[in-house]
Enzyme design. Sequence first.
Site, PDB file in Angstrom:
ATOM      1  N   TRP A  13      29.545 -39.245 119.934  1.00  0.00           N
ATOM      2  CA  TRP A  13      30.888 -40.075 120.738  1.00  0.00           C
ATOM      3  C   TRP A  13      31.432 -40.921 119.923  1.00  0.00           C
ATOM      4  CZ3 TRP A  13      33.157 -40.660 125.398  1.00  0.00           C
ATOM      5  CH2 TRP A  13      33.814 -41.893 125.806  1.00  0.00           C
ATOM      6  N   ASP A  16      35.790 -47.419 120.778  1.00  0.00           N
ATOM      7  CA  ASP A  16      36.262 -48.730 119.900  1.00  0.00           C
ATOM      8  C   ASP A  16      36.014 -48.909 118.595  1.00  0.00           C
ATOM      9  OD1 ASP A  16      36.183 -49.123 122.698  1.00  0.00           O
ATOM     10  OD2 ASP A  16      35.374 -51.052 122.534  1.00  0.00           O
ATOM     11  N   PHE A  72      27.397 -53.651 121.486  1.00  0.00           N
ATOM     12  CA  PHE A  72      28.939 -53.362 122.307  1.00  0.00           C
ATOM     13  C   PHE A  72      30.008 -53.840 121.197  1.00  0.00           C
ATOM     14  CE2 PHE A  72      28.954 -52.978 127.224  1.00  0.00           C
ATOM     15  CZ  PHE A  72      28.337 -51.888 127.269  1.00  0.00           C
ATOM     16  N   SER A  73      31.153 -53.751 121.502  1.00  0.00           N
ATOM     17  CA  SER A  73      32.143 -54.151 120.330  1.00  0.00           C
ATOM     18  C   SER A  73      32.279 -55.563 119.679  1.00  0.00           C
ATOM     19  CB  SER A  73      33.509 -53.811 121.097  1.00  0.00           C
ATOM     20  OG  SER A  73      33.722 -52.388 121.262  1.00  0.00           O
ATOM     21  N   ARG A 137      32.400 -60.470 126.635  1.00  0.00           N
ATOM     22  CA  ARG A 137      32.110 -59.348 125.623  1.00  0.00           C
ATOM     23  C   ARG A 137      33.430 -59.368 124.428  1.00  0.00           C
ATOM     24  NH1 ARG A 137      32.317 -55.996 130.064  1.00  0.00           N
ATOM     25  NH2 ARG A 137      34.160 -54.663 130.116  1.00  0.00           N
ATOM     26  N   ASP A 138      33.132 -58.470 123.474  1.00  0.00           N
ATOM     27  CA  ASP A 138      34.063 -58.124 122.434  1.00  0.00           C
ATOM     28  C   ASP A 138      34.755 -59.421 121.568  1.00  0.00           C
ATOM     29  OD1 ASP A 138      33.423 -55.820 123.711  1.00  0.00           O
ATOM     30  OD2 ASP A 138      35.521 -55.769 124.866  1.00  0.00           O
ATOM     31  N   GLU A 190      39.654 -56.266 128.073  1.00  0.00           N
ATOM     32  CA  GLU A 190      38.616 -56.086 126.838  1.00  0.00           C
ATOM     33  C   GLU A 190      39.365 -56.147 125.269  1.00  0.00           C
ATOM     34  OE1 GLU A 190      35.871 -52.814 129.152  1.00  0.00           O
ATOM     35  OE2 GLU A 190      37.641 -51.893 128.219  1.00  0.00           O
TER      36      GLU A 190
HETATM   37  C1  FRU Z   1      35.972 -50.917 125.393  1.00  0.00           C
HETATM   38  C2  FRU Z   1      34.742 -51.365 125.987  1.00  0.00           C
HETATM   39  C3  FRU Z   1      34.211 -52.768 125.497  1.00  0.00           C
HETATM   40  C4  FRU Z   1      32.776 -52.608 125.172  1.00  0.00           C
HETATM   41  C5  FRU Z   1      32.761 -51.190 124.752  1.00  0.00           C
HETATM   42  C6  FRU Z   1      31.423 -50.678 125.224  1.00  0.00           C
HETATM   43  O1  FRU Z   1      36.308 -49.566 125.332  1.00  0.00           O
HETATM   44  O2  FRU Z   1      34.521 -51.120 127.245  1.00  0.00           O
HETATM   45  O3  FRU Z   1      34.846 -53.694 126.443  1.00  0.00           O
HETATM   46  O4  FRU Z   1      32.370 -53.543 124.223  1.00  0.00           O
HETATM   47  O5  FRU Z   1      33.476 -50.410 125.211  1.00  0.00           O
HETATM   48  O6  FRU Z   1      31.252 -49.370 124.499  1.00  0.00           O
END
Ligand code: FRU
Length: 444
Positions: A13, A16, A72-73, A137-138, A190
């Site tokens: 997989w 992002d 995560f991102s 996040r992110d 996001e």
């Molecule tokens: C966006 C998201 C982010 C998160 C990540 C997790 O595609 O949902 O907000 O950090 O994917 O895989």
Amino acid sequence: MRLAFHYAPAANWLSDPNGLVYQDGVWHLCYQHNPHGDLWGHMAWGHATSRDLIAWTEQPPVLLEDERHLIFSGSAVVDTLDSAGFGAGALVAIYTGADRDPQGLQVQCLAFSTNQGANWTKYDGNPVLDLNRLDFRDPNVIWHDATKRWIMTVVLATENRALFFASPDLKRWAQIDALSEVSVPGDLWECPMLIALPVEGTDQQRWVFKVDVMRDGPGSGAIGIIGDFDGHRFSPDRGFDGTVRWHILDHGRDFYAAIGWHLPRDAYGRPAWIGWMGNHHYQADLPSRGWRGAMSVPRRLSLIRTDGGYRIRQMIEPALAARFGPGIATNTIMGGARIDITQPSNAELMMIVISDKAGRSLAITFSRGRVIIERSAGFSDLFDAPVEVSMPYDDLILWFDRTSIELQDTEGLQWVSLQHCLADGEYAVRASAALALRIAPYIA
Ligand code: FRU
């Protein structure tokens, strides 16, 4: 079979883009990755490197899940001045640690590399930012030269709210501003980013705040808001009625979570950025090829000033564009191709159909000032609906690859990115007589 001119991992997989950073001639592209399968899960940062933004070499994943967190991102920076104490020139990743328990917290963490991105160490003082929130996040971090500090843009996803923090050392963060109450449709913000872009034909820069709206957002979800940032506050441009103006960055369904390499800039001051050509709503249902998910083409970003205000321009990385051609007289595409579409006469209804040997097709109809793109089966019902865009269609470019198309106007002001489910092999192209096509194959 991998793609002709888009990055996809050898297996498993991808979503992002993460940790986009450049050092010593090498572009680093990290990404949301499941090292154990072709569905979302066990989130880690996959890693690829390139010297030209065209040919990518897959590297071992850099950040793996641990007992507490999925990775995560996030983003990465070069800490030239050693503000964080990991070493001058260390690469520092700023990512969201997402508690394994879905009811758990999301916090911002650091990891660093002192050998050009080959090995990464998670900082033992993590997390560096914890608001005791589930949906925080992110982080996207830039160096702000005028105020000599780091600026982080990050979201409270379920509140449709972005927060801005500042730090002298990437470790201690203080909130400086917030952005919400923007009239963008949809929910769940996001992958935000704040980036300075050159205004073409001037020596000015203005700022763009970008965010992706995951549920019921406009276009692919990616929107941009132009404004100014003085190191303390982001002031978005507003219309006469005081509302914040926003721009759809892609009208398709498959351009999400895009972020930029803030540095280096090209000769025109433009940064490159890249997005995930995927969509959380149906990605898991698409056929797996052992790998699932690919990046968009890298695009250079700038602003142009028009009578109607500023607009955001995206042009495919010029070195990549130079790999296509020359245009040949053919009705067959073998792998990747650029198709230039011009309309010499003024017919009412025109069409291009690209089909595979199995009879599946992708149809692009031009009618009454609108471009309508229909993908044949393979997607969930809702997303099989045609994409309809108002585009000046006398001059379009279609970038075709084995699993996707990116359609743009030649000005780069409108883009439509879509995955397709045509079978690998040869594709036949048919077009109405009123359309002139020039097909330029991708030359590896
Ligand atoms: C966006 C998201 C982010 C998160 C990540 C997790 O595609 O949902 O907000 O950090 O994917 O895989």
